[in-house]
Scaffold this motif. Structure first.
Motif, PDB file in Angstrom:
ATOM      1  N   THR A 160       0.853  -1.195   0.000  1.00  0.00           N
ATOM      2  CA  THR A 160       0.000   0.000   0.000  1.00  0.00           C
ATOM      3  C   THR A 160       0.885   1.240   0.000  1.00  0.00           C
ATOM      4  N   VAL A 161       0.296   2.388  -0.289  1.00  0.00           N
ATOM      5  CA  VAL A 161       1.081   3.624  -0.244  1.00  0.00           C
ATOM      6  C   VAL A 161       1.555   3.927   1.175  1.00  0.00           C
ATOM      7  N   TRP A 162       0.853   3.421   2.181  1.00  0.00           N
ATOM      8  CA  TRP A 162       1.217   3.674   3.577  1.00  0.00           C
ATOM      9  C   TRP A 162       2.479   2.923   3.973  1.00  0.00           C
ATOM     10  N   GLN A 163       2.911   1.962   3.185  1.00  0.00           N
ATOM     11  CA  GLN A 163       4.142   1.229   3.459  1.00  0.00           C
ATOM     12  C   GLN A 163       5.337   2.188   3.531  1.00  0.00           C
ATOM     13  N   ASN A 164       5.258   3.302   2.843  1.00  0.00           N
ATOM     14  CA  ASN A 164       6.367   4.254   2.791  1.00  0.00           C
ATOM     15  C   ASN A 164       6.332   5.301   3.897  1.00  0.00           C
ATOM     16  N   TYR A 165       5.292   5.299   4.698  1.00  0.00           N
ATOM     17  CA  TYR A 165       5.184   6.249   5.809  1.00  0.00           C
ATOM     18  C   TYR A 165       6.117   5.807   6.928  1.00  0.00           C
ATOM     19  N   MET A 166       6.729   6.770   7.608  1.00  0.00           N
ATOM     20  CA  MET A 166       7.555   6.405   8.750  1.00  0.00           C
ATOM     21  C   MET A 166       7.532   7.498   9.807  1.00  0.00           C
ATOM     22  N   LEU A 167       7.589   7.053  11.036  1.00  0.00           N
ATOM     23  CA  LEU A 167       7.737   7.977  12.152  1.00  0.00           C
ATOM     24  C   LEU A 167       9.182   8.435  12.192  1.00  0.00           C
ATOM     25  N   LEU A 168       9.389   9.720  12.397  1.00  0.00           N
ATOM     26  CA  LEU A 168      10.751  10.218  12.545  1.00  0.00           C
ATOM     27  C   LEU A 168      11.118  10.368  14.014  1.00  0.00           C
ATOM     28  N   GLY A 169      10.107  10.464  14.856  1.00  0.00           N
ATOM     29  CA  GLY A 169      10.348  10.592  16.285  1.00  0.00           C
ATOM     30  C   GLY A 169       9.125  10.160  17.061  1.00  0.00           C
ATOM     31  N   THR A 170       9.333   9.774  18.294  1.00  0.00           N
ATOM     32  CA  THR A 170       8.238   9.426  19.179  1.00  0.00           C
ATOM     33  C   THR A 170       8.494  10.093  20.530  1.00  0.00           C
ATOM     34  N   GLN A 171       7.424  10.325  21.250  1.00  0.00           N
ATOM     35  CA  GLN A 171       7.518  10.995  22.539  1.00  0.00           C
ATOM     36  C   GLN A 171       6.736  10.184  23.556  1.00  0.00           C
ATOM     37  N   TRP A 172       7.223  10.103  24.772  1.00  0.00           N
ATOM     38  CA  TRP A 172       6.563   9.342  25.813  1.00  0.00           C
ATOM     39  C   TRP A 172       6.701  10.055  27.147  1.00  0.00           C
ATOM     40  N   ILE A 173       5.900   9.644  28.104  1.00  0.00           N
ATOM     41  CA  ILE A 173       5.992  10.180  29.455  1.00  0.00           C
ATOM     42  C   ILE A 173       7.134   9.460  30.151  1.00  0.00           C
ATOM     43  N   GLY A 174       8.110  10.217  30.605  1.00  0.00           N
ATOM     44  CA  GLY A 174       9.265   9.610  31.237  1.00  0.00           C
ATOM     45  C   GLY A 174       9.509  10.113  32.649  1.00  0.00           C
ATOM     46  N   ASN A 175       8.989  11.281  32.950  1.00  0.00           N
ATOM     47  CA  ASN A 175       9.206  11.892  34.257  1.00  0.00           C
ATOM     48  C   ASN A 175       7.947  12.676  34.598  1.00  0.00           C
ATOM     49  N   SER A 214     -10.084  11.010  25.396  1.00  0.00           N
ATOM     50  CA  SER A 214     -10.120   9.965  24.360  1.00  0.00           C
ATOM     51  C   SER A 214      -8.779   9.261  24.186  1.00  0.00           C
ATOM     52  N   ASN A 215      -8.023   9.156  25.268  1.00  0.00           N
ATOM     53  CA  ASN A 215      -6.767   8.402  25.253  1.00  0.00           C
ATOM     54  C   ASN A 215      -5.813   8.884  24.154  1.00  0.00           C
ATOM     55  N   LEU A 216      -5.653  10.194  24.071  1.00  0.00           N
ATOM     56  CA  LEU A 216      -4.690  10.848  23.187  1.00  0.00           C
ATOM     57  C   LEU A 216      -5.035  10.802  21.701  1.00  0.00           C
ATOM     58  N   THR A 217      -6.222  10.334  21.315  1.00  0.00           N
ATOM     59  CA  THR A 217      -6.557  10.258  19.898  1.00  0.00           C
ATOM     60  C   THR A 217      -7.617  11.286  19.520  1.00  0.00           C
ATOM     61  N   PHE A 218      -7.392  11.930  18.388  1.00  0.00           N
ATOM     62  CA  PHE A 218      -8.371  12.873  17.847  1.00  0.00           C
ATOM     63  C   PHE A 218      -9.342  12.175  16.897  1.00  0.00           C
ATOM     64  N   LEU A 219      -9.204  10.879  16.694  1.00  0.00           N
ATOM     65  CA  LEU A 219     -10.087  10.173  15.765  1.00  0.00           C
ATOM     66  C   LEU A 219     -11.529  10.176  16.226  1.00  0.00           C
ATOM     67  N   LEU A 220     -11.763  10.396  17.529  1.00  0.00           N
ATOM     68  CA  LEU A 220     -13.116  10.390  18.054  1.00  0.00           C
ATOM     69  C   LEU A 220     -13.768  11.760  18.031  1.00  0.00           C
ATOM     70  N   LEU A 261       2.600  14.982  23.006  1.00  0.00           N
ATOM     71  CA  LEU A 261       1.748  14.672  24.158  1.00  0.00           C
ATOM     72  C   LEU A 261       1.013  15.905  24.666  1.00  0.00           C
ATOM     73  N   GLY A 262       1.622  17.077  24.569  1.00  0.00           N
ATOM     74  CA  GLY A 262       0.959  18.300  25.019  1.00  0.00           C
ATOM     75  C   GLY A 262      -0.320  18.555  24.250  1.00  0.00           C
ATOM     76  N   CYS A 263      -0.273  18.386  22.947  1.00  0.00           N
ATOM     77  CA  CYS A 263      -1.452  18.593  22.113  1.00  0.00           C
ATOM     78  C   CYS A 263      -2.442  17.443  22.269  1.00  0.00           C
ATOM     79  N   HIS A 264      -1.966  16.229  22.152  1.00  0.00           N
ATOM     80  CA  HIS A 264      -2.863  15.075  22.192  1.00  0.00           C
ATOM     81  C   HIS A 264      -3.499  14.845  23.561  1.00  0.00           C
ATOM     82  N   SER A 265      -2.933  15.414  24.607  1.00  0.00           N
ATOM     83  CA  SER A 265      -3.556  15.283  25.927  1.00  0.00           C
ATOM     84  C   SER A 265      -4.890  16.025  25.981  1.00  0.00           C
ATOM     85  N   ARG A 266      -5.115  16.944  25.044  1.00  0.00           N
ATOM     86  CA  ARG A 266      -6.384  17.687  24.978  1.00  0.00           C
ATOM     87  C   ARG A 266      -7.445  16.968  24.147  1.00  0.00           C
TER      88      ARG A 266
END
Length: 91
Positions: free
Chosen positions: A19-34, A81-87, A67-72
């Protein structure tokens, strides 16, 4: 690239093979660490991470992080909605 990000790309690119999505890639990820202490402010690791091409409108904001944006994110009923805007549309 963080090894967890590279592994996520490998798994999903294989699942999306052909699929065309096969070429998509994350360049970075962020998580809660502290949870709220120095040196990471509200806990994001890395502290600042945004998509500078798609999210240039928010680079000046103090919570301009994944996370700052998706927390809203919330449902149409206003519940978290558990960090997702799909809802609900992003705002």
């Amino acid at each position: 690239m963080f090894s967890g990000t590279a592994e996520t790309n490998f798994v999903w690119q294989n699942k999306l093979d052909g699929t065309v999505w096969q070429n998509y890639m994350l360049l970075g990820t962020q998580w809660i660490g502290n949870p709220g202490g120095a040196p990471f402010g509200v806990g994001e690791v890395p502290r600042f991470l945004t998509n500078s091409a798609l999210e240039s409108f928010m680079q000046h904001q103090s919570d301009a992080t994944c996370l700052g944006c998706h927390s809203r994110a919330s449902t149409d009923a206003g519940q978290p909605s558990n960090l997702t805007f799909l809802l609900d549309p992003a705002s």
